[in-house]
Motif scaffolding. Structure first.
Motif, short mmCIF file in Angstrom:
data_model
loop_
_atom_site.label_atom_id
_atom_site.label_comp_id
_atom_site.label_asym_id
_atom_site.label_seq_id
_atom_site.Cartn_x
_atom_site.Cartn_y
_atom_site.Cartn_z
N LEU A 244 -0.81 -4.74 8.57
CA LEU A 244 -1.36 -3.54 9.21
C LEU A 244 -0.22 -2.81 9.89
O LEU A 244 0.62 -3.44 10.55
N MET A 245 -0.19 -1.50 9.73
CA MET A 245 0.69 -0.66 10.52
C MET A 245 -0.19 0.19 11.40
O MET A 245 -0.99 0.99 10.91
N ASP A 246 -0.08 -0.01 12.70
CA ASP A 246 -0.82 0.76 13.69
C ASP A 246 0.14 1.82 14.19
O ASP A 246 0.98 1.56 15.06
N ALA A 247 0.05 3.02 13.60
CA ALA A 247 1.04 4.07 13.83
C ALA A 247 0.46 5.24 14.62
O ALA A 247 -0.75 5.37 14.76
N SER A 248 1.35 6.09 15.10
CA SER A 248 0.94 7.29 15.82
C SER A 248 0.13 8.22 14.91
O SER A 248 -0.60 9.08 15.39
N THR A 249 0.19 8.00 13.60
CA THR A 249 -0.54 8.83 12.64
C THR A 249 -1.82 8.18 12.13
O THR A 249 -2.56 8.78 11.36
N GLY A 250 -2.08 6.91 12.51
CA GLY A 250 -3.29 6.22 12.06
C GLY A 250 -3.02 4.75 11.80
O GLY A 250 -1.93 4.25 12.05
N GLN A 251 -4.05 4.06 11.29
CA GLN A 251 -3.92 2.65 10.94
C GLN A 251 -3.94 2.51 9.42
O GLN A 251 -4.79 3.10 8.76
N TYR A 252 -3.03 1.69 8.91
CA TYR A 252 -2.88 1.52 7.47
C TYR A 252 -2.79 0.02 7.15
O TYR A 252 -2.00 -0.70 7.75
N THR B 96 0.86 -1.18 0.00
CA THR B 96 0.00 0.00 0.00
C THR B 96 0.90 1.23 0.00
O THR B 96 1.76 1.37 0.87
N LYS B 97 0.72 2.10 -0.97
CA LYS B 97 1.48 3.34 -1.04
C LYS B 97 0.83 4.36 -0.11
O LYS B 97 -0.37 4.62 -0.20
N LEU B 98 1.62 4.93 0.78
CA LEU B 98 1.16 5.96 1.71
C LEU B 98 1.82 7.29 1.34
O LEU B 98 2.75 7.33 0.53
N ASP B 99 1.35 8.36 1.95
CA ASP B 99 1.91 9.68 1.64
C ASP B 99 3.42 9.76 1.86
O ASP B 99 4.12 10.39 1.08
N GLY C 144 5.57 6.96 2.46
CA GLY C 144 6.25 5.67 2.40
C GLY C 144 5.38 4.58 1.81
O GLY C 144 4.30 4.85 1.27
N THR C 145 5.84 3.35 1.94
CA THR C 145 5.10 2.19 1.43
C THR C 145 5.07 1.11 2.50
O THR C 145 6.09 0.81 3.12
N LEU C 146 3.89 0.53 2.68
CA LEU C 146 3.68 -0.57 3.61
C LEU C 146 3.61 -1.86 2.79
O LEU C 146 2.82 -1.94 1.85
N TYR C 147 4.43 -2.84 3.14
CA TYR C 147 4.49 -4.11 2.43
C TYR C 147 4.03 -5.24 3.35
O TYR C 147 4.25 -5.20 4.56
N PHE C 148 3.43 -6.26 2.75
CA PHE C 148 3.10 -7.47 3.50
C PHE C 148 3.36 -8.67 2.62
O PHE C 148 3.06 -8.67 1.42
N GLU C 149 3.96 -9.70 3.22
CA GLU C 149 4.22 -10.95 2.51
C GLU C 149 3.67 -12.10 3.34
O GLU C 149 3.85 -12.15 4.55
N ALA C 150 2.99 -13.02 2.69
CA ALA C 150 2.52 -14.24 3.33
C ALA C 150 2.84 -15.42 2.41
O ALA C 150 2.66 -15.31 1.19
N ARG C 151 3.32 -16.50 3.00
CA ARG C 151 3.69 -17.70 2.23
C ARG C 151 3.15 -18.94 2.93
O ARG C 151 3.23 -19.06 4.14
N ASN C 152 2.66 -19.87 2.14
CA ASN C 152 2.27 -21.17 2.67
C ASN C 152 3.53 -21.89 3.11
O ASN C 152 4.57 -21.81 2.46
N GLY C 153 3.43 -22.60 4.22
CA GLY C 153 4.58 -23.33 4.74
C GLY C 153 5.14 -24.36 3.78
O GLY C 153 6.31 -24.72 3.87
N LYS D 261 8.60 1.08 4.61
CA LYS D 261 9.72 1.88 4.13
C LYS D 261 9.29 3.33 4.10
O LYS D 261 8.40 3.71 3.33
N LYS D 262 9.87 4.14 4.97
CA LYS D 262 9.48 5.55 5.12
C LYS D 262 10.34 6.42 4.21
O LYS D 262 11.56 6.36 4.26
N THR D 263 9.67 7.21 3.38
CA THR D 263 10.40 8.03 2.40
C THR D 263 10.34 9.52 2.69
O THR D 263 11.02 10.30 2.03
N GLY D 264 9.53 9.95 3.65
CA GLY D 264 9.43 11.37 3.96
C GLY D 264 8.69 11.60 5.27
O GLY D 264 8.22 10.65 5.91
N GLY D 265 8.58 12.86 5.64
CA GLY D 265 7.83 13.21 6.84
C GLY D 265 8.63 13.02 8.11
O GLY D 265 9.79 12.63 8.11
#
Length: 124
Positions: free
Chosen positions: A108-116, A23-26, A28-37, A54-58
């Motif tokens: 999910l990123m539960d951050a001081s700025t919100g949930q993403y 998910t692209k955020l203002d 930075g970018t939030l990534y998630f990976e899931a793999r079957n065992g 990955k935080k790119t600004g702010g």
């Protein structure tokens, strides 16, 4: 699985054995990976997940990186990230039957700025 397996820049979820989504955020970018065992450890009764931001600004942000399934929410310890830095967390092997019987998970990123959230990934 370590969080370093997260494929930066990939945005598509892959049906079947898992994949990476983002998910692209203002600032930075939030990534998630899931793999079957079955593809990670040869054990198809578990899955693995990792969340990365990955935080790119702010300004500096305090956050918990999480993995969300239909049955549970798993959380990292609290982390702080500044512009130009990356935080990540790997959640280890989790039982599909107990925690994700629908074979679906998201980041999910539960951050001081919100949930993403990231889009969900199917890993069975």
């Amino acid at each position: 699985m370590s969080a370093s397996l997260i494929l930066g820049g990939a945005t598509a979820a892959f049906a079947g054995t898992g994949g990476t989504t983002s998910t692209k955020l203002d600032n930075g970018t939030l990534y998630f990976e899931a793999r079957n065992g079955s593809v990670v450890s040869g054990n198809s009764s578990v899955f693995y997940g990792a969340t990365k931001y990955k935080k790119t600004g702010g300004s500096k942000v305090t956050a918990y990186l999480k993995m969300v399934t239909g049955e549970a929410i798993f959380s990292s310890p609290q982390k702080t990230v500044s512009s130009g830095a990356t935080i990540d967390y790997s959640f280890g092997a989790k039982s599909i039957a107990r925690f994700a019987p629908d074979c679906d998970a998201s980041g999910l990123m539960d951050a001081s700025t919100g949930q993403y959230y990231t889009p969900s990934i199917s890993f069975c």
